[in-house]
Design an enzyme around this catalytic site. Structure first.
Site, PDB file in Angstrom:
ATOM      1  N   ASN A  17      27.291  32.888  40.413  1.00 30.43           N
ATOM      2  CA  ASN A  17      27.390  33.829  41.540  1.00 30.43           C
ATOM      3  C   ASN A  17      27.164  35.247  41.013  1.00 30.43           C
ATOM      4  OD1 ASN A  17      30.056  35.036  40.763  1.00 30.43           O
ATOM      5  ND2 ASN A  17      30.660  32.886  40.990  1.00 30.43           N
TER       6      ASN A  17
ATOM      7  N   LYS B 139      44.614  32.464  52.529  1.00 29.35           N
ATOM      8  CA  LYS B 139      44.604  32.292  51.062  1.00 29.35           C
ATOM      9  C   LYS B 139      45.922  32.747  50.458  1.00 29.35           C
ATOM     10  CE  LYS B 139      39.647  32.364  50.511  1.00 29.35           C
ATOM     11  NZ  LYS B 139      38.413  33.080  50.238  1.00 29.35           N
TER      12      LYS B 139
HETATM   13  O1  PMT Z   1      32.889  41.235  39.190  1.00 31.98           O
HETATM   14  P1  PMT Z   1      32.399  42.324  40.150  1.00 31.98           P
HETATM   15  O2  PMT Z   1      30.884  42.408  40.169  1.00 31.98           O
HETATM   16  O3  PMT Z   1      33.063  43.637  39.893  1.00 31.98           O
HETATM   17  O4  PMT Z   1      32.785  41.869  41.639  1.00 31.98           O
HETATM   18  C1  PMT Z   1      34.136  41.838  42.014  1.00 31.98           C
HETATM   19  C2  PMT Z   1      34.425  40.612  42.889  1.00 31.98           C
HETATM   20  C3  PMT Z   1      33.633  40.699  44.190  1.00 31.98           C
HETATM   21  C4  PMT Z   1      34.064  39.318  42.143  1.00 31.98           C
HETATM   22  C5  PMT Z   1      35.971  40.631  43.167  1.00 31.98           C
HETATM   23  O5  PMT Z   1      36.284  41.824  43.847  1.00 31.98           O
HETATM   24  C6  PMT Z   1      36.400  39.430  44.012  1.00 31.98           C
HETATM   25  O6  PMT Z   1      36.400  39.465  45.238  1.00 31.98           O
HETATM   26  N1  PMT Z   1      36.805  38.314  43.324  1.00 31.98           N
HETATM   27  C7  PMT Z   1      37.169  37.059  43.976  1.00 31.98           C
HETATM   28  C8  PMT Z   1      35.931  36.305  44.366  1.00 31.98           C
HETATM   29  C9  PMT Z   1      36.246  34.933  44.863  1.00 31.98           C
HETATM   30  O7  PMT Z   1      35.948  33.992  44.180  1.00 31.98           O
HETATM   31  O8  PMT Z   1      36.894  34.856  45.989  1.00 31.98           O
HETATM   32  P2  PMT Z   1      37.353  33.413  46.631  1.00 31.98           P
HETATM   33  O9  PMT Z   1      37.752  33.790  48.002  1.00 31.98           O
HETATM   34  O10 PMT Z   1      36.291  32.409  46.450  1.00 31.98           O
HETATM   35  O11 PMT Z   1      38.619  32.975  45.785  1.00 31.98           O
HETATM   36  C10 PMT Z   1      39.928  33.400  46.130  1.00 31.98           C
HETATM   37  C11 PMT Z   1      40.774  33.477  44.882  1.00 31.98           C
HETATM   38  O12 PMT Z   1      40.962  32.171  44.329  1.00 31.98           O
HETATM   39  C12 PMT Z   1      40.210  34.350  43.780  1.00 31.98           C
HETATM   40  O13 PMT Z   1      41.275  35.069  43.186  1.00 31.98           O
HETATM   41  C13 PMT Z   1      39.632  33.321  42.778  1.00 31.98           C
HETATM   42  O14 PMT Z   1      39.709  33.796  41.426  1.00 31.98           O
HETATM   43  C14 PMT Z   1      40.543  32.126  42.981  1.00 31.98           C
HETATM   44  N2  PMT Z   1      39.876  30.833  42.780  1.00 31.98           N
HETATM   45  C15 PMT Z   1      38.856  30.441  43.585  1.00 31.98           C
HETATM   46  C16 PMT Z   1      38.280  29.198  43.418  1.00 31.98           C
HETATM   47  C17 PMT Z   1      38.746  28.356  42.386  1.00 31.98           C
HETATM   48  N3  PMT Z   1      38.204  27.163  42.188  1.00 31.98           N
HETATM   49  N4  PMT Z   1      39.746  28.768  41.594  1.00 31.98           N
HETATM   50  C18 PMT Z   1      40.328  29.983  41.771  1.00 31.98           C
HETATM   51  O15 PMT Z   1      41.247  30.344  41.043  1.00 31.98           O
END
Ligand code: PMT
Length: 399
Positions: free
Chosen positions: A208, A335
Site C-alpha cells: 500500500n 474500530k
Molecule cells: O506512512 P504515511 O505515508 O505517513 O501515512 C500515514 C498513514 C496514512 C499510513 C497513517 O496515518 C494511517 O492511517 N495508518 C493506519 C492505516 C490502516 O491500515 O488503517 P486500517 O483502518 O486498515 O487499520 C486500523 C488499525 O488496525 C491500524 O492501526 C492498523 O495498524 C491496525 N491493523 C490493521 C490490519 C491488520 N491486519 N492489523 C492491524 O494491526
C-alpha cells in the site's frame, strides 16, 4: 528555563509579516530572549521599529554594518538556540536550499550551528510550485525543520494552502526544539510504521501507499521525550530517528511476531502501520509466467494485530490509526470499540494534506465513548507530540 533560551526570528517579505509581530511578542512574553533579523523585502511590509519594540532588542538588517563589524553573522549564527524563519517566502527557501547566502539572514542560516525552523507562507500556486516543493524536500532531507502552512483564505483573495501556520502550532514546535522535555522517561513505547509487503512470487508483491512518515514522527517524538522506543517498521526509505530500536519487517506475519514478542513489556502502543488485511494464499517460489486470459489470485486473511493486542490488553495504552475514504467517524468508532483501543487517530485520506506520503496530516481523535476531537492540519511531527500527550495522560491515569 525558557528565559535562558535565545531565539532569532528571521523575517522575510510576505504579507504574513504582521503575524510575525504577534509571534515575536508571544515568544518574548513566554520568556525567550528574542532577536530579529529582517530582509529588505520584509521591511517593505513593516518597519524594524515594530520588532525592536516587541523584542526589546535592536533589529538587524544589514550584512555589512560598519557599526557592528563584518563578522556579525557568525556571532548571530552561534548565539541562538534556534533560528525561526517566519514567514518564510519561496525566495528564502530557494536560496538556502541552493546554498545562496547574499544577505544577513541567509548568511546567518548558512553559518548556523543550531536548529533552523522554516514556517513557509505564500500564495497557494507558489507553494504548490514544483520548484518550491523540491526546495522544501531538499531542506527537510538536510535536517531543516518545518511547520507547514495552513489552509484557508489567503491575502491574495484565493483560498488554498499557503497561510502561515497557526501561531500556537509554531510555538509548540519551537518549544519542542529548544527545550525537549523528558516526560516519557521510564516508559516503553512501541510504534509500528510503514506498509507491509505480501509476496506473490519472488518478483511481485501486494502493498500500500504508506511511507512510514507518520510512524517515524511518533517514534522520534517518543525517543526525544526519553521513552525507550521500539520502532517496528515495514519497508521505507526513511532514516530511523535517533535513539530508537529499529526492527525491520516485511510481511504482516513478521510484524505480528515482532509486536507480540515485545508487547508484554510495553506501556504505550501506537499502531500507525498500514497492515495488509490479506496476503496471497500460496506465494510462488518461482516467478509466475504470463499466459492467455485472466489470472486469479487467492488471498487469505492476515491476523488483525491490533485487535489481538486489544484482546490481551493489560496496563498498556493502545492507540490505533484508521485510514478511511468515507464515513470516517462511524468506521473509526467501530474500530476503537471493536479492537478495545484507548483512542484512535482517524484520517480521511481523500483530503489534501492528510494521510499517505504527506508531511502533514488532518485527523480526528476518536474515543470509545463516541467523543471526537478534531485536529487542524498540522505537521506530522507536531501531531506526533499531540498523540503522545494524549497517550501519556491516559497512561498516568492508569498508574
Ligand atoms: O506512512 P504515511 O505515508 O505517513 O501515512 C500515514 C498513514 C496514512 C499510513 C497513517 O496515518 C494511517 O492511517 N495508518 C493506519 C492505516 C490502516 O491500515 O488503517 P486500517 O483502518 O486498515 O487499520 C486500523 C488499525 O488496525 C491500524 O492501526 C492498523 O495498524 C491496525 N491493523 C490493521 C490490519 C491488520 N491486519 N492489523 C492491524 O494491526
Amino acid at each position: 528555563m525558557l528565559a535562558e533560551k535565545k531565539i532569532t526570528v528571521g523575517i522575510t517579505g510576505g504579507i504574513a509579516v504582521f503575524k510575525a509581530a504577534q509571534l515575536v511578542s508571544s515568544l518574548k512574553a513566554g520568556g525567550f530572549e528574542v532577536n530579529v533579523i529582517m530582509t529588505r523585502s520584509a521591511q517593505e511590509f513593516v518597519k524594524p521599529i515594530t520588532f525592536q519594540v516587541l523584542s526589546g532588542n535592536s533589529v538587524r538588517t544589514e550584512l555589512f554594518d560598519p557599526m557592528r563589524g563584518v563578522v556579525q553573522h557568525i556571532e548571530l549564527a552561534t548565539h541562538p538556540d534556534l533560528i525561526v524563519i517566519a514567514p518564510a517566502t519561496a525566495n528564502v527557501l530557494g536560496k538556502v536550499a541552493n546554498g545562496i547566502a547574499d544577505d544577513l539572514l541567509t548568511t546567518v542560516i548558512m553559518a548556523a550551528s543550531c536548529p533552523v525552523l522554516f514556517c513557509p507562507a505564500m500564495n497557494v500556486n507558489m507553494y504548490n510550485n514544483a520548484v518550491v516543493q523540491r526546495n522544501i524536500a531538499t531542506l527537510r532531507e538536510l535536517g531543516y525543520e518545518f511547520v507547514e502552512p495552513g489552509t484557508g483564505r489567503l491575502a491574495c483573495g484565493v483560498a488554498g494552502r499557503g497561510r502561515l501556520a497557526d501561531l500556537e502550532l509554531i510555538i509548540e514546535k519551537i518549544k519542542s526544539l529548544v527545550s525537549p522535555c523528558r516526560d516519557m522517561e521510564g516508559l516503553t513505547v512501541m510504534v509500528t510504521a510503514g506498509p507491509t509487503v505480501e509476496p506473490i512470487d519472488p518478483v511481485r508483491y501486494i502493498t500500500n501507499r504508506s511511507t512510514g512518515k507518520m510512524g517515524y514522527a511518533v517514534a522520534g517524538a517518543a525517543a526525544g521525550r526519553g521513552a525507550k522506543t521500539l520502532l517496528i517498521s515495514g519497508p521505507t526509505v526513511l532514516k530511523p530517528p535517533d535513539g530508537v530500536e529499529l526492527i525491520n519487517v516485511e510481511t504482516a506475519a513478521q510484524m505480528y511476531e515482532a509486536v507480540m514478542k515485545r508487547y508484554p513489556d510495553v506501556d504505550i502502543v501506537v499502531k500507525t502501520a498500514a497492515v495488509a488485511d490479506y496476503r496471497p494464499k500460496d506465494a510462488s517460489s518461482q516467478k509466475l509466467k504470463k499466459h492467455e486470459g485472466p489470472l486469479s489470485l487467492a488471498l487469505v486473511r492476515n491476523p488483525d494485530i491490533l485487535a489481538e493486542l486489544g484482546g490481551k490488553k493489560n496496563k498498556q495504552v493502545l492507540v490505533g490509526f484508521a485510514a478511511e475514504t468515507s464515513d470516517l467517524e462511524k468506521n473509526s468508532l467501530q474500530k476503537v470499540t471493536g479492537k478495545n483501543l484507548d483512542f484512535l487517530v482517524a484520517n480521511d485520506i481523500t483530503q489534501a494534506g492528510a494521510g499517505f506520503g504527506s508531511d502533514t496530516n488532518i485527523v480526528k481523535f476518536v474515543y470509545p465513548d463516541g467523543a471526537v476531537k478534531q485536529m487542524p492540519l498540522m505537521d506530522k511531527t507536531v501531531l506526533a507530540r499531540r498523540i503522545l500527550d494524549e497517550a501519556l495522560a491516559l497512561r498516568r491515569k492508569r498508574e
